[in-house]
Enzyme design. Structure first.
Site, mmCIF file in Angstrom:
data_model
loop_
_atom_site.group_PDB
_atom_site.id
_atom_site.type_symbol
_atom_site.label_atom_id
_atom_site.label_comp_id
_atom_site.label_asym_id
_atom_site.label_seq_id
_atom_site.Cartn_x
_atom_site.Cartn_y
_atom_site.Cartn_z
ATOM 1 N N SER A 63 0.837 -1.200 0.000
ATOM 2 C CA SER A 63 0.000 0.000 0.000
ATOM 3 C C SER A 63 0.875 1.255 0.000
ATOM 4 O O SER A 63 1.716 1.424 -0.884
ATOM 5 C CB SER A 63 -0.951 -0.054 1.205
ATOM 6 O OG SER A 63 -1.895 0.985 1.169
ATOM 7 N N HIS B 77 -2.240 -1.050 -4.290
ATOM 8 C CA HIS B 77 -3.691 -1.048 -4.460
ATOM 9 C C HIS B 77 -4.207 0.378 -4.332
ATOM 10 O O HIS B 77 -3.452 1.304 -4.036
ATOM 11 C CB HIS B 77 -4.397 -1.999 -3.481
ATOM 12 C CG HIS B 77 -4.258 -1.625 -2.036
ATOM 13 N ND1 HIS B 77 -4.729 -2.417 -1.011
ATOM 14 C CD2 HIS B 77 -3.709 -0.539 -1.419
ATOM 15 C CE1 HIS B 77 -4.470 -1.847 0.149
ATOM 16 N NE2 HIS B 77 -3.860 -0.697 -0.072
#
Length: 215
Positions: free
Chosen positions: A116, A141
């Protein structure tokens, strides 16, 4: 005892335990003996650790260390070691902007995992100086949000998340060399890469098994 108080107590105990486990380094000099915690000692070697959740307090510490090392020597590289599950977008962007703001080049090294916002900051290192250790994992993501409240507030927050996602995708495209539309497609869900795949994707520049002379 309330649930809030119990949670605070558990967090304090965890922090105290972690602090007690930090190794100390003792150095001898003509002036006598000095003790440093291991992270402070490594900071003298221009090594910063970004480990754990990316949140405001951690971001402030990272930013302060970056600014301090710039003041110490604006021409010498800084080495940012990353092992993080990600976290707050705003906290991560504060670190990202400071990395770009300061004069020293910042090399990034992934050990363990950069997921992330952790992977975003890994890619944010100086091009040519972004590394991952051989068994590290990387995941990208899209940002997530959990807006609550009135319908109009939820709509406003949704627009802001979309704007933030577009900006993060643009930055990742610039940092990796991938087309924006590919980034948009890949980050729709958790997109996992091993170290070699992260290099092929453009998130890092080299996979390391041994320390190079530059680090």
């Amino acid at each position: 005892m309330s649930a809030h108080t119990t949670a605070q107590s558990a967090q304090y105990n965890q922090s105290a335990t972690q602090a007690a486990l930090v190794p100390m380094v003792v150095e001898q000099s003509a002036r006598g003996e000095r003790s440093f915690d291991i992270f402070s000692r490594l900071l003298r070697e221009r090594v910063i650790f970004l480990t754990g959740q990316v949140e405001d307090h951690m971001a402030n510490l990272i930013v302060a260390q970056l600014l301090f090392l710039e003041a110490e020597n604006p021409d010498k590289d800084i080495h940012l070691y990353i092992n993080s599950p990600g976290g707050s977008v705003s906290a991560g962007l504060a670190i990202f902007d400071t990395m770009n703001f300061i004069k020293p080049e910042v090399s990034t090294i992934c050990m363990g995992g950069a997921y992330s916002m952790g992977s975003f900051l890994l890619a944010a290192g100086e091009k040519g100086k972004r590394y991952a250790l051989a068994n590290a994992r990387v995941m990208i993501h899209q940002p997530s949000g959990g807006a609550q409240g009135q319908a109009t507030d939820i709509e406003i927050n949704a627009r802001e998340i979309l704007k933030t996602r577009a900006r993060l995708n643009e930055i990742l495209a610039e940092r990796t060399g991938q087309p924006v539309d590919k980034i948009e497609k890949d980050v729709e869900r958790d997109y996992w890469l091993d170290a070699k795949e992260a290099k092929e994707y453009g998130l890092i520049d080299e996979v390391l098994e041994r320390r190079p002379a530059s680090l």
